[in-house]
Design an enzyme around this catalytic site. Structure first.
Site, PDB file in Angstrom:
ATOM      1  N   ARG A   1       3.439  56.670 -99.515  1.00  0.00           N
ATOM      2  CA  ARG A   1       3.287  55.347 -98.888  1.00  0.00           C
ATOM      3  C   ARG A   1       4.212  54.313 -99.515  1.00  0.00           C
ATOM      4  NH1 ARG A   1      -1.142  58.408 -98.251  1.00  0.00           N
ATOM      5  NH2 ARG A   1      -2.689  57.934 -96.635  1.00  0.00           N
TER       6      ARG A   1
ATOM      7  N   ARG B   1       0.526  73.372 -88.608  1.00  0.00           N
ATOM      8  CA  ARG B   1      -0.578  72.411 -88.798  1.00  0.00           C
ATOM      9  C   ARG B   1      -0.748  71.500 -87.577  1.00  0.00           C
ATOM     10  NH1 ARG B   1      -0.547  70.087 -94.663  1.00  0.00           N
ATOM     11  NH2 ARG B   1      -2.631  69.491 -94.001  1.00  0.00           N
TER      12      ARG B   1
ATOM     13  N   SER C   1      -9.924  61.126 -91.535  1.00  0.00           N
ATOM     14  CA  SER C   1      -8.574  61.509 -91.963  1.00  0.00           C
ATOM     15  C   SER C   1      -7.760  60.281 -92.312  1.00  0.00           C
ATOM     16  CB  SER C   1      -7.854  62.294 -90.858  1.00  0.00           C
ATOM     17  OG  SER C   1      -6.468  62.358 -91.140  1.00  0.00           O
TER      18      SER C   1
ATOM     19  N   GLN D   1      -4.725  60.411 -93.166  1.00  0.00           N
ATOM     20  CA  GLN D   1      -3.383  60.563 -92.593  1.00  0.00           C
ATOM     21  C   GLN D   1      -3.330  59.985 -91.185  1.00  0.00           C
ATOM     22  OE1 GLN D   1      -2.321  64.702 -92.865  1.00  0.00           O
ATOM     23  NE2 GLN D   1      -2.130  64.630 -95.091  1.00  0.00           N
TER      24      GLN D   1
ATOM     25  N   ASP E   1      -9.167  67.503-101.129  1.00  0.00           N
ATOM     26  CA  ASP E   1      -8.091  68.341-101.686  1.00  0.00           C
ATOM     27  C   ASP E   1      -8.547  69.161-102.888  1.00  0.00           C
ATOM     28  OD1 ASP E   1      -6.241  67.512 -99.800  1.00  0.00           O
ATOM     29  OD2 ASP E   1      -5.680  65.752-100.970  1.00  0.00           O
TER      30      ASP E   1
HETATM   31  C1  S3P Z   1      -3.869  62.509 -97.457  1.00  0.00           C
HETATM   32  C2  S3P Z   1      -5.021  62.682 -96.730  1.00  0.00           C
HETATM   33  C3  S3P Z   1      -5.777  63.941 -96.686  1.00  0.00           C
HETATM   34  C4  S3P Z   1      -5.383  64.863 -97.832  1.00  0.00           C
HETATM   35  C5  S3P Z   1      -3.895  64.949 -98.019  1.00  0.00           C
HETATM   36  C6  S3P Z   1      -3.325  63.579 -98.315  1.00  0.00           C
HETATM   37  C7  S3P Z   1      -3.185  61.214 -97.412  1.00  0.00           C
HETATM   38  O1  S3P Z   1      -5.489  64.599 -95.478  1.00  0.00           O
HETATM   39  O2  S3P Z   1      -5.901  66.155 -97.613  1.00  0.00           O
HETATM   40  O3  S3P Z   1      -3.562  65.816 -99.074  1.00  0.00           O
HETATM   41  O4  S3P Z   1      -2.284  60.979 -98.248  1.00  0.00           O
HETATM   42  O5  S3P Z   1      -3.502  60.410 -96.536  1.00  0.00           O
HETATM   43  P1  S3P Z   1      -6.341  64.301 -94.121  1.00  0.00           P
HETATM   44  O6  S3P Z   1      -6.032  62.948 -93.668  1.00  0.00           O
HETATM   45  O7  S3P Z   1      -5.839  65.348 -93.169  1.00  0.00           O
HETATM   46  O8  S3P Z   1      -7.768  64.506 -94.517  1.00  0.00           O
END
Ligand code: S3P
Length: 435
Positions: free
Chosen positions: A32, A128, A172, A174, A320
């Site tokens: 980020r 993925r 999530s 992400q 994780d």
């Molecule tokens: C992350 C969010 C998680 C995590 C990944 C890093 C992030 O994934 O498993 O290693 O940096 O936002 P998800 O959003 O798929 O849960």
């Protein structure tokens, strides 16, 4: 891991772990910091940047789009921000390597650009699921083509985005972050509601870069039409990397480790709670704040662990850390039950299957369920396990080897460099027998 290099490790039983272990910078924060610095006005100075393949891939993508990035020393970056609309398109694919975070967040960031981008990844990333970002981004007016919802992602440029209110079907960070980044370029407001709060680094960092944003656990809202001001970022040590040492010292008799200045954002520290429920002795010392994030030294001593029914509410806060938890559960006395963790099946590998197959090869009784596992703890034997191209599986089995009756051979460990360069050396420095 983008290279074709194959590397096997052998982890042998050790006597005890001792010393200070300084783990590298947080992967989520590093991604980020690079993205926001790139589109800010002015120069940002990042310290503690993770020198891993994942985060370097994100930096390389942004450099390919015209962002000048200096690396005066390891873990340090000076990013010459090009402003919100200063990225320039590339006619070459943009390689995110192994990084789901890189690809999903960049898809959001690129959805509102004037140019087309093609995001590609390695073999694991290419499997993925991406619909979780492409579908809500499409609701914002983006056009992203992805065959069967898988990478490569062809992000079409020149689309006019508008804000949406979106309730995430699955917790999530992400997906939330991808939508917030697209929201910077959207007309009106973008609001995200989560079924369970997830890591809020994007929200906090947007605020630090001067973008007005409202957020509270489980909700975030921002409007387009502002600008990001360059700032300095200090990246804390990655809790997810510290996790392997927390488990290792907990299970190996006589161990005592200190992990200084680890990021303790409460949306990341579920494993701490889970291990404590199992009887672990982990203390936090020198608690404070660094770069707007809670940090502290983690001091962990060996204790006998016992199995637990893992509270489902902890799952998103330790998403994780399950490979490491499974190893702790395999050594703990009694049964550990994990439920509500189906997301593990779509990580860098299917982590439920990868751990179940590997632990079984080491003589552990483990039953896979669709959204978790039932693990009967006891002794760990030796044998050969596969990492399945997944860094966290490789490191978790290195921990298992510490207490195994015979050597544990872990195949294909080069992927550890995606998140934890130098793991092998750090591990051996504190007492692992890993080579
Ligand atoms: C992350 C969010 C998680 C995590 C990944 C890093 C992030 O994934 O498993 O290693 O940096 O936002 P998800 O959003 O798929 O849960």
């Amino acid at each position: 891991m983008s290279g074709a290099q194959r590397l096997d490790w052998v982890s042998r039983s050790a006597t005890a772990l001792h010393g200070d272990v300084i783990v590298p910078g947080d992967k989520s924060v590093s991604h980020r910091s690079m993205m926001l610095s790139a589109i800010a006005d002015g120069n940002s100075h990042i310290r503690g940047f993770l020198e891993g393949e994942d985060t370097r891939a994100t930096a390389a993508v942004l450099a390919q789009l015209g962002v000048r990035i200096e690396a005066p020393s390891a873990g340090e970056r000076i990013v010459h921000g090009v402003g919100l609309d200063g990225l320039r398109g590339s006619n070459q694919p943009l390689d995110c390597g192994n990084a789901g975070t890189g690809m999903r967040l960049l898809a959001g960031l690129f959805a509102g650009q004037a140019f087309d981008s093609i995001l590609v990844g390695d073999e694991s990333l290419s499997k993925r699921p991406m619909r979780r970002v492409t579908e809500p981004l499409a609701k914002m007016g983006a056009q992203i083509d992805a065959q069967d919802g898988l990478p490569p992602l062809h992000v079409r440029g020149g689309r006019k985005l508008h804000g949406i209110r979106y309730e995430l079907p699955v917790a999530s960070a992400q997906v939330k972050s991808a939508l917030l980044l697209a929201g910077l370029y959207a007309e009106g407001s973008t609001e995200i509601i989560e079924p369970h709060p997830t890591r809020d680094y994007t929200e906090r960092m947007l605020q630090a870069f001067g973008w007005p944003i409202e957020f509270s656990p489980g909700r975030a809202k921002l409007e387009g039409g502002h600008r990001l001001r360059a700032t300095d970022v200090v990246v804390p040590a990655d809790f997810s990397s510290a996790a392997f040492f927390l488990v290792a010292a907990s299970v190996l008799p006589g161990s005592l480790l200190r992990l200084p200045a680890v990021g303790l954002n409460p949306r990341r520290t579920g494993l701490l709670e889970a291990l404590r429920l199992m009887g672990a002795d982990i203390r936090i010392e020198n608690q404070g704040e660094s770069g707007g994030e809670a940090v502290g030294d983690l001091v962990v001593r060996h204790t006998a662990l016992h199995g637990i029914e893992l509270p489902e509410a902890l799952v998103p806060d330790m998403i994780d850390e399950f490979p490491a938890l499974f190893v702790a559960a395999a050594i703990a006395k009694g049964r550990t039950v994990v439920r509500g963790a189906a997301e593990l099946r779509v990580k860098e590998s299917d982590r439920i299957a990868s751990m179940a197959v590997g632990l079984r090869a080491l003589g552990v009784r483990i039953e896979e369920t669709p959204d978790g596992a039932i693990i009967d703890g006891g002794a760990i034997g030796g044998g050969t396990v596969e990492s399945h191209g997944d860094h966290r599986i490789a490191m978790s089995f290195a921990v298992a080897g510490l207490v195994a009756r015979e050597a544990v051979t872990i195949r294909d460990c080069a992927n550890v460099a995606t998140s934890f360069p130098g793991f092998l050396e750090l591990a051996n420095d504190c007492g692992f027998a890993l080579g």
